[in-house]
Design a protein around this motif. Structure first.
Motif, PDB file in Angstrom:
ATOM      1  N   LYS A  21       0.060  18.327 -16.035  1.00 53.21           N
ATOM      2  CA  LYS A  21      -1.126  17.750 -16.127  1.00 53.21           C
ATOM      3  C   LYS A  21      -2.379  18.086 -15.450  1.00 53.21           C
ATOM      4  CE  LYS A  21       1.681  14.667 -18.829  1.00 53.21           C
ATOM      5  NZ  LYS A  21       1.802  12.832 -19.423  1.00 53.21           N
ATOM      6  N   LYS A  22      -3.524  17.855 -15.566  1.00 55.68           N
ATOM      7  CA  LYS A  22      -4.210  17.510 -14.215  1.00 55.68           C
ATOM      8  C   LYS A  22      -4.069  16.537 -13.070  1.00 55.68           C
ATOM      9  CE  LYS A  22      -7.872  19.635 -17.346  1.00 55.68           C
ATOM     10  NZ  LYS A  22      -9.642  19.775 -17.943  1.00 55.68           N
ATOM     11  N   LYS A  23      -3.451  15.056 -13.556  1.00 59.41           N
ATOM     12  CA  LYS A  23      -4.285  14.491 -12.759  1.00 59.41           C
ATOM     13  C   LYS A  23      -2.121  14.006 -12.691  1.00 59.41           C
ATOM     14  CE  LYS A  23      -8.335  12.145 -13.316  1.00 59.41           C
ATOM     15  NZ  LYS A  23      -8.976  11.206 -14.096  1.00 59.41           N
ATOM     16  N   VAL A  24      -1.854  13.989 -11.441  1.00 62.80           N
ATOM     17  CA  VAL A  24      -0.071  14.258 -11.453  1.00 62.80           C
ATOM     18  C   VAL A  24      -0.026  12.943  -9.922  1.00 62.80           C
ATOM     19  CG1 VAL A  24       1.873  15.003 -10.782  1.00 62.80           C
ATOM     20  CG2 VAL A  24       0.580  16.023 -11.950  1.00 62.80           C
ATOM     21  N   TYR A  25       1.103  11.439 -10.369  1.00 63.42           N
ATOM     22  CA  TYR A  25       1.460  10.792  -9.280  1.00 63.42           C
ATOM     23  C   TYR A  25       2.391  10.714  -8.513  1.00 63.42           C
ATOM     24  CZ  TYR A  25      -3.867   9.559  -9.988  1.00 63.42           C
ATOM     25  OH  TYR A  25      -4.989   9.600 -10.681  1.00 63.42           O
ATOM     26  N   VAL A  26       2.137  10.841  -7.267  1.00 63.86           N
ATOM     27  CA  VAL A  26       3.875  11.079  -6.934  1.00 63.86           C
ATOM     28  C   VAL A  26       4.081   9.367  -5.926  1.00 63.86           C
ATOM     29  CG1 VAL A  26       5.254  11.857  -5.049  1.00 63.86           C
ATOM     30  CG2 VAL A  26       3.590  12.754  -6.753  1.00 63.86           C
ATOM     31  N   GLU A  27       4.978   9.214  -6.084  1.00 64.16           N
ATOM     32  CA  GLU A  27       5.463   7.338  -5.338  1.00 64.16           C
ATOM     33  C   GLU A  27       5.676   8.132  -4.073  1.00 64.16           C
ATOM     34  OE1 GLU A  27       8.511   5.290  -7.718  1.00 64.16           O
ATOM     35  OE2 GLU A  27       6.909   4.863  -9.117  1.00 64.16           O
ATOM     36  N   LYS A  28       5.315   7.521  -3.217  1.00 62.46           N
ATOM     37  CA  LYS A  28       6.563   7.211  -1.941  1.00 62.46           C
ATOM     38  C   LYS A  28       7.427   6.502  -1.778  1.00 62.46           C
ATOM     39  CE  LYS A  28       1.305   7.470   0.266  1.00 62.46           C
ATOM     40  NZ  LYS A  28       0.364   6.871   1.334  1.00 62.46           N
ATOM     41  N   PHE A  29       8.381   7.520  -0.275  1.00 64.16           N
ATOM     42  CA  PHE A  29       9.614   6.255  -0.870  1.00 64.16           C
ATOM     43  C   PHE A  29       9.851   6.846   0.945  1.00 64.16           C
ATOM     44  CE2 PHE A  29      10.274   8.879  -4.477  1.00 64.16           C
ATOM     45  CZ  PHE A  29      10.493   7.419  -5.501  1.00 64.16           C
ATOM     46  N   ALA A  43       1.277  -1.325  -0.326  1.00 62.45           N
ATOM     47  CA  ALA A  43       0.098   0.031  -0.428  1.00 62.45           C
ATOM     48  C   ALA A  43       0.910   1.158   0.248  1.00 62.45           C
ATOM     49  CB  ALA A  43      -0.832  -0.344   0.985  1.00 62.45           C
ATOM     50  N   ALA A  44       2.418   1.554   0.840  1.00 62.59           N
ATOM     51  CA  ALA A  44       2.895   2.472   0.883  1.00 62.59           C
ATOM     52  C   ALA A  44       3.223   2.505  -0.749  1.00 62.59           C
ATOM     53  CB  ALA A  44       3.766   2.047   2.245  1.00 62.59           C
ATOM     54  N   GLN A  45       3.828   1.306  -1.106  1.00 65.60           N
ATOM     55  CA  GLN A  45       4.765   1.294  -2.132  1.00 65.60           C
ATOM     56  C   GLN A  45       3.704   2.509  -3.916  1.00 65.60           C
ATOM     57  OE1 GLN A  45       7.590   1.553  -3.026  1.00 65.60           O
ATOM     58  NE2 GLN A  45       8.102   0.641  -1.057  1.00 65.60           N
TER      59      GLN A  45
END
Length: 249
Positions: free
Chosen positions: A241-249, A176-178
């Motif tokens: 862009k309208k939708k931007v996703y960020v990965e968690k580290f 879930a964190a990844q």
């Protein structure tokens, strides 16, 4: 010729039965109903049937033969036999006669207290049948009980199940964190504003440099500024862009 009086006579009279009015006192003509055809049976009512289903009143209207009732069952009874008991039944006591008076007032001179005491004293003393048991000589003395092994085995199985559940939950939390998280609109606008401001600062410093540079350090500084500006432009393009996703580290 049709006169006005005839037209008035032919006009239908209003009916005021549904509401209270003085016109209800005027007698109204009752409507004529057509006659209704009555049901007529196809059989002649003056002819009696051969057998009535519920004809219980009066004499029957058909012939009754008594010979039909004599052949249904034979009325002869079997011969009489003497009843005899097949088993030996114990007889009860004889009932006393009315002139047989029971005996009353019988008494005894026996002293039951002394009799019971003498019987108890005369009895021999009871021997103690209980034998002392030495548990040190019993088989399995000092050994580990078997139920403790069973309890220990159950505890180990329970701990193994708990550890497996903890491992699965930790792995699910890790997965879930990844997973990437969507950036909010406020964060995206804030990052765009910061990148734009940084790009303007570098662009201003870059524009103040001369076109022809002979010093090696200034060349390296210029190349570093160009690299930073290129990275900022790429980041701004992604954040546009309208939708931007960020990965968690």
């Amino acid at each position: 010729m049709i006169f006005e009086e005839d037209l008035i006579a032919r006009r239908p009279k209003p009916v005021y039965k549904n509401r209270e009015t003085i016109l209800n006192l005027i007698p109204q003509d009752e409507p004529e109903h057509p006659p209704v055809e009555k049901y007529t049976s196809q059989y002649d009512p003056h002819v009696y049937a051969k057998k009535k289903t519920m004809g219980t009143m009066g004499p029957p209207k058909y012939d009754v033969s008594t010979q039909d009732f004599q052949r249904i069952k034979d009325r002869t009874l079997p011969p009489r036999q003497k009843f005899d008991y097949t088993q030996d039944v114990p007889l009860r006591d004889r009932v006393p006669l009315r002139d047989e008076v029971p005996i009353h007032g019988l008494r005894t001179k026996t002293n039951y207290i002394r009799t019971n005491a003498a019987a108890v004293i005369a009895q021999p003393a009871k021997q103690d049948s209980h034998k002392e048991v030495h548990y040190s000589t019993v088989r399995g003395f000092g050994e580990r009980p078997q139920y403790l092994d069973r309890v220990q085995r159950e505890i180990e199985e329970e701990n193994a199940i708990k550890n497996e559940i903890k491992t699965q939950r930790a792995y699910q939390d890790y997965l879930a964190a990844q997973q990437p998280e969507r950036m909010t609109e406020a964060e995206r606008q804030e990052l765009l504003a910061g990148l734009k401001k940084r790009w303007d600062e570098i662009k201003k410093t870059y524009g103040q440099m001369p076109l022809f540079i002979d010093v090696e350090s200034m060349k390296l500084n210029r190349e570093e500024m160009e690299r930073q500006m290129s990275e900022i432009e790429n980041d701004m393009e992604k954040l546009s862009k309208k939708k931007v996703y960020v990965e968690k580290f």
